[in-house]
Design an enzyme around this catalytic site. Structure first.
Site, PDB file in Angstrom:
ATOM      1  CD  GLU A   7      -2.975   1.096   2.217  1.00 34.59           C
ATOM      2  OE1 GLU A   7      -3.371   2.116   2.794  1.00 34.59           O
ATOM      3  OE2 GLU A   7      -3.507  -0.016   2.376  1.00 34.59           O
ATOM      4  CE  LYS A   8       0.538   3.680   4.431  1.00 32.88           C
ATOM      5  NZ  LYS A   8      -0.271   2.565   4.965  1.00 32.88           N
ATOM      6  CG  ASP A 103      -2.391  -0.495   5.406  1.00 30.03           C
ATOM      7  OD1 ASP A 103      -1.320  -1.121   5.279  1.00 30.03           O
ATOM      8  OD2 ASP A 103      -2.441   0.714   5.716  1.00 30.03           O
ATOM      9  CG  ASP A 105      -8.088  -0.781   6.210  1.00 29.32           C
ATOM     10  OD1 ASP A 105      -7.731  -0.915   5.027  1.00 29.32           O
ATOM     11  OD2 ASP A 105      -7.777   0.225   6.892  1.00 29.32           O
ATOM     12  CE1 TYR A 328      -3.249  -0.386   8.753  1.00 36.24           C
ATOM     13  CE2 TYR A 328      -5.211  -1.189   9.868  1.00 36.24           C
ATOM     14  CZ  TYR A 328      -4.615  -0.462   8.862  1.00 36.24           C
ATOM     15  OH  TYR A 328      -5.409   0.210   7.958  1.00 36.24           O
ATOM     16  NE  ARG A 330      -4.110   4.626   8.290  1.00 39.00           N
ATOM     17  CZ  ARG A 330      -4.334   5.934   8.208  1.00 39.00           C
ATOM     18  NH1 ARG A 330      -5.523   6.408   8.508  1.00 39.00           N
ATOM     19  NH2 ARG A 330      -3.392   6.759   7.834  1.00 39.00           N
TER      20      ARG A 330
END
Length: 644
Positions: A7-8, A103, A105, A328, A330
């Site tokens: 994702e990043k 991620d 989610d 993680y 979030r």
């Protein structure tokens, strides 16, 4: 060639670190020793097209064009990350195996899926895409996650749910922002009146609280206390419990409003025998609080350190990505997988090394205790935020990073302490025909509360009852009347507003909707709530006064102009329920989207018949740009995470 799509960049580097070396750092990806590659997104590489991308005429905001509903939805490359998008697409086409490493989610699932979709893979190749769920960036955790890949096809409903949310927010925010901005112009408003399915109900909460405080009229009420003496001279207080005969003189909360009634009771009980009719002593137990999810951490950090929700989120991102000290961040979950219990000793050792909690508290923890937080049935895509096994070589954390890390460590450490145990005593007395009650708690074992320093002071301040026995002779030596005044509700702070957003069900009157809200996450998600609050400040609907959050004239004007149901949490809560159903295959995309499209036309029509009087005379910043202001900005766009 196997291609890992993170994702990043920070996650991409963490994945590459545990894969075959030597590595060749290329422009936008890392080539591994065995020929495989790791690349990354930088938040969303694609964004929803603007209305004018569908038709040039939509550049001008006109009521007759609304609602705008695309027949075919378009994505477009984000200008700042076009180059990285091209790199990822080129690698996708070259790869024989793809591993989705967004991620864990809903948003992380969509973020990578939309890039894979943009690359226009064959059905056969798309069916073989793998999914890896990484919630801890330390090498051992990443290596373990990579050994447990799943089929990405199993996560399609999660991606569809995120896509439905994104498109629905676009439709709702864009159309209603345009409609109510045009309506506001009739009242002289020069800027944009932004409306969103989450931000507007949050603003509504604050406006209604402010107006309640503004219109509050304090009223006196009266309490009667009996001062009781034992034969041995020990004294304690008991509070009068008015009977039903006193109802005409009380308010809805059963507070006595007539002073003469209270004075009469106080006079009648003075120098009278007191009969102890019942004595209940119940052993009570309070389990440790569960480890944090993001909202509960933000609430505690605001209460203790006056940090904003956005500050906490940014600090957590640094602790997760840069320092690798927490899992993680979030997460909306407060439970842990059962297999995490095996890592407890290593994590406790890391907390000691990193000075995450006092040495004595760590040494007194009992790693043989297993709290209820370890529960596979309660864990889905991600788990609670906890410390990792990472040891810092030197003191590398800033002051605020250490504070947030300390909170996370303390909450985890509490899982290895026994429950708080106390005895709850309730004595009922009859004095001159009236009922009086005395209550007190006696600590048996502080348990986990030794970690929470304020609790000992609070306990010391509590009144204790002497040893009592039913039937023993007691005497009321005095009756005291105390005048109190009803208090207005408190202005919201970041902590109480976050708490209201997560526990939004208590602000809803409809029983069916209240039930739905209790089963969902409330207003917004763990990852977007901080951004929502910041967005309302940015749009000048809210302002800070010390720790208090208050609505501005513009914020009040908007809420008092738009239809009431747009500023209530009911709609957004039902949306979240429906989106969850999509993710769980209990509902379809069209079942969610089609009713929304029909409702939009009605809301647009209604916007042109509203009374705009509440907006008149309010000064606004005419420089507030139009483009994009309607959009929900909860989509991830940078390495720093989400904003909203």
């Amino acid at each position: 060639m196997k291609l890992y799509i993170a994702e990043k960049p920070s996650l991409g580097r963490a994945i590459a670190d545990v894969l075959p070396k030597p590595h060749k750092k290329q422009d936008g990806f890392i080539e591994l020793g065995n020929g495989d590659c790791v690349t990354w997104c930088i938040g969303h590489l694609l964004e929803q097209a603007e209305p004018e991308d569908y038709d040039e005429r939509y550049k001008k905001w006109l009521i007759q064009d609304l609602p705008i509903v695309p027949s075919e939805w378009k994505f477009k490359a984000k200008p700042k990350t076009k180059k990285q998008l091209a790199t990822v697409k080129r690698l996708i086409k070259k790869a024989s195996i793809l591993v989705h490493a967004g991620d864990p989610d809903r948003e992380g699932q969509l973020l990578v899926d939309e890039v894979i979709q943009e690359a226009k893979l064959s059905k056969t190749k798309k069916a073989t895409v793998e999914r890896v769920l990484i919630s801890d960036l330390n090498p051992s955790a990443v290596k373990k996650a990579l050994s447990q890949t799943k089929l990405n096809a199993d996560f399609v409903p999660l991606s569809v749910s995120a896509l439905a949310r994104a498109r629905a927010d676009w439709l709702y925010g864009m159309n209603l922002t345009r409609a109510y901005t045009l309506a506001g112009q009739k009242a002289g408003i020069q800027g944009v009146l932004s409306v969103g399915r989450v931000q507007t109900p949050v603003l509504g909460l604050v406006v209604r609280r402010d107006e309640e405080i503004e219109h509050f009229v304090s009223k006196p009420f009266y309490e009667v206390t009996a001062v009781i003496r034992k034969v041995n001279g020990e004294q304690f207080d008991a509070k009068w419990v008015p009977s039903d005969a006193c109802l005409p003189y009380m308010d809805e909360e059963k507070r006595v409003l007539v002073k003469s009634l209270a004075e009469n009771v106080a006079g009648r009980i003075k120098d009278k025998p007191a009969d102890l009719t019942a004595l209940d002593q119940l052993p009570k137990k309070q389990n440790p609080p569960l480890p944090y999810n993001l909202s509960s951490l933000q609430i505690d950090a605001n209460k203790r350190y006056a940090m904003s929700a956005k500050q906490v989120l940014d600090i957590c991102q640094a602790l997760y990505e840069k320092h690798k000290l927490i899992t993680y961040p979030r997460s909306d979950n407060r439970y842990l997988p059962n297999d995490h219990y095996a890592e407890r000793n290593d994590i406790l050792a890391a907390i000691l090394n990193n000075q995450g909690e006092e040495k004595q508290h760590i040494e007194n923890a009992d790693p043989n205790i297993k709290s209820k937080c370890w529960n596979n049935k309660k864990v889905e895509a991600h788990h609670a935020i906890i410390p990792t096994k990472k040891n810092l070589k030197t003191a590398q954390l800033g002051h605020q990073e250490q504070q947030v890390y300390g909170l996370i460590c303390r909450q985890y450490l509490a899982q290895f302490y026994p429950p708080y145990e106390y005895s709850q005593t309730k004595a009922q007395l009859k004095i001159a025909g009236g009922m009086f009650v005395a209550k007190a708690d006696t600590v048996i074992n502080l348990g986990f509360k030794v970690l929470f320093k304020s609790n000992k002071k609070e306990q010391d301040e509590k009144k204790q009852l002497p040893q009592l026995n039913v039937g023993e002779p007691l005497h009321c030596i005095d009756g005291l009347v105390k005048e109190k005044h009803t208090q207005p509700p408190q202005f919201y702070t970041e902590a109480t507003l976050l708490s209201a957003m997560t526990g939004i069900a208590r602000y809803v009157k409809n029983g069916d909707i209240k039930k739905v809200l209790k089963e969902t996450d409330g207003l917004g998600t763990e990852a977007t709530r901080a951004g929502i609050i910041e967005l309302l400040f940015k749009r000048r609907f809210l302002a800070r006064e010390g720790k208090s959050i208050k609505s501005t004239d513009l914020g009040r004007g908007l809420i008092n102009t738009i239809p009431v149901d747009l500023s209530l949490p009911d709609r957004t809560a039902l949306w979240e329920s429906q989106l969850t159903n999509i993710a769980q295959k209990a509902a379809s995309y069209n079942q969610f989207m089609l009713p929304l499209q029909n409702e939009l036309a009605e809301l647009v029509d209604l916007s042109q018949t509203l009374n705009t009087e509440p907006l008149k005379g309010i000064k606004t910043a005419s420089s507030f740009k139009r483009k994009g202001n309607y959009r929900k900005t909860g989509r991830r766009s940078t390495n720093k995470g989400k904003s909203k």
